[in-house]
Design an enzyme around this catalytic site. Sequence first.
Site, PDB file in Angstrom:
ATOM      1  N   GLY A 135       0.799  -1.214   0.000  1.00  0.00           N
ATOM      2  CA  GLY A 135       0.000   0.000   0.000  1.00  0.00           C
ATOM      3  C   GLY A 135       0.833   1.267   0.000  1.00  0.00           C
ATOM      4  O   GLY A 135       1.149   1.794   1.073  1.00  0.00           O
ATOM      5  N   ASN A 248      12.157  -0.761  -6.676  1.00  0.00           N
ATOM      6  CA  ASN A 248      13.280  -1.139  -7.519  1.00  0.00           C
ATOM      7  C   ASN A 248      13.312  -2.644  -7.751  1.00  0.00           C
ATOM      8  O   ASN A 248      13.628  -3.117  -8.847  1.00  0.00           O
ATOM      9  CB  ASN A 248      14.586  -0.677  -6.871  1.00  0.00           C
ATOM     10  CG  ASN A 248      15.602  -0.212  -7.877  1.00  0.00           C
ATOM     11  OD1 ASN A 248      15.248   0.434  -8.867  1.00  0.00           O
ATOM     12  ND2 ASN A 248      16.860  -0.519  -7.646  1.00  0.00           N
ATOM     13  N   ALA A 250      10.690  -4.623  -7.739  1.00  0.00           N
ATOM     14  CA  ALA A 250       9.581  -4.949  -8.634  1.00  0.00           C
ATOM     15  C   ALA A 250       9.897  -4.539 -10.070  1.00  0.00           C
ATOM     16  O   ALA A 250       9.604  -5.263 -11.025  1.00  0.00           O
ATOM     17  CB  ALA A 250       8.311  -4.265  -8.154  1.00  0.00           C
ATOM     18  N   GLU A 372       4.608   1.053 -11.304  1.00  0.00           N
ATOM     19  CA  GLU A 372       5.996   0.943 -10.844  1.00  0.00           C
ATOM     20  C   GLU A 372       6.903   1.973 -11.506  1.00  0.00           C
ATOM     21  O   GLU A 372       8.053   1.711 -11.843  1.00  0.00           O
ATOM     22  CB  GLU A 372       6.564  -0.465 -11.094  1.00  0.00           C
ATOM     23  CG  GLU A 372       5.682  -1.603 -10.661  1.00  0.00           C
ATOM     24  CD  GLU A 372       5.457  -1.659  -9.171  1.00  0.00           C
ATOM     25  OE1 GLU A 372       6.011  -0.819  -8.456  1.00  0.00           O
ATOM     26  OE2 GLU A 372       4.704  -2.538  -8.720  1.00  0.00           O
TER      27      GLU A 372
END
Length: 392
Positions: A135, A248, A250, A372
């Site tokens: 989250g 980073n 992910a 992302e």
Amino acid sequence: MGFKFSGFDFLHLDSIFSEDELMVRKTARDFVEDNLIPIIESCFREGRFPRELVKPMGELGFFGANLEGYGCAGMSNVEYGLVMQELERGDSGFRSFVSVQSALVMYPIYTFGSDEQKNTWLPALATGEKLGCFGLTEPEYGSNPGGMKTTARKSGDGYVLNGEKMWITSGHISDVAVIWAKVEDEDNRVRGFLVETDRPGFRAYDVHGKWSLRASATSGLSLQDVHVPATNLMPGTGGLKSPLMCLNQARYGIGWGALGAAMSCFDTALQYSKTRKQFHNMPIAGHQLVQEKLVWMANEIAKGQLLSLHVGRMKDGGTVGHEHISMAKRNNVWMALECARMARDVLGANGITEDYPIMRHMMNLESVKTYEGTHDIHTLILGHHLTGIGAY
């Protein structure tokens, strides 16, 4: 309908992968072919996350695969990347679930958590017995996470959390949420909390109406006076750098995953073009304009493979920088989306049907290009690195 994936190795990279790397890729590829491909189109159409595949993936060691101990597989970063590649060749939303479980839930607990938190959560998350979510993003703050409004204040021997989170993968199917909040008693320093989703005041709701990542569970989170004990604070977190370190991880997996989607689109277009006849009863693969599209896709996928492989080797060697990962994520997702569009063009009207995976990949990749770190944000990250001047 569709075609069975025939592989992609234009540069003969298989010759430089280790036996372990090839074995890991084969395991993931077989899993995708046998379990995901047969059901993914119906899952996407119905907007259903295939939860029945969670336990089998846990048994194969896909969750937290590049972490050591706690029941994790201890794969290298290249091996982990190859798993992400194969999962996204199946579906971006499905790979997103594994990325969140691994890089955005297990990694922060592993990196910032207490021994008690690690021992409590990591073994259960590794098997898929427990699921987690991350989250950070809020309704008004996506690319600027530092503007978050979620707060935590000390209360007795714990904390009270209030705020809203949005676009949260796996939120409404999770057992624990990694919540990032500004701690009022610490000059609004960003800290990470483990919040069990059955706590009073915590609510997760499904986001409806998506035309992308439909086989992934996407949620909004609401925290209204959620009380957590002090032991739920991840002690190693401190400042915005902590969640960015998670992102980073992910982003690294996404760089590999996008290759899988691109490979799927290219392979489908190549096989289709050899069977589809048009003009003088000749396969369209013999047309110059179709060949130009196929060559562009093969060329860019090969370059993307080299980029991800080199970044993976750097990561395993401890020399990678966040800017290298940004380049891989930015380039490979852009490239994959262009491959999907070109492949759709090659398939013509058939390219928009669920008989082939092209349109599903295209719609998914529109989201992957955004989450992302958007394509533009990664451009600015690289620009900052090159010039020394931040433009955001």
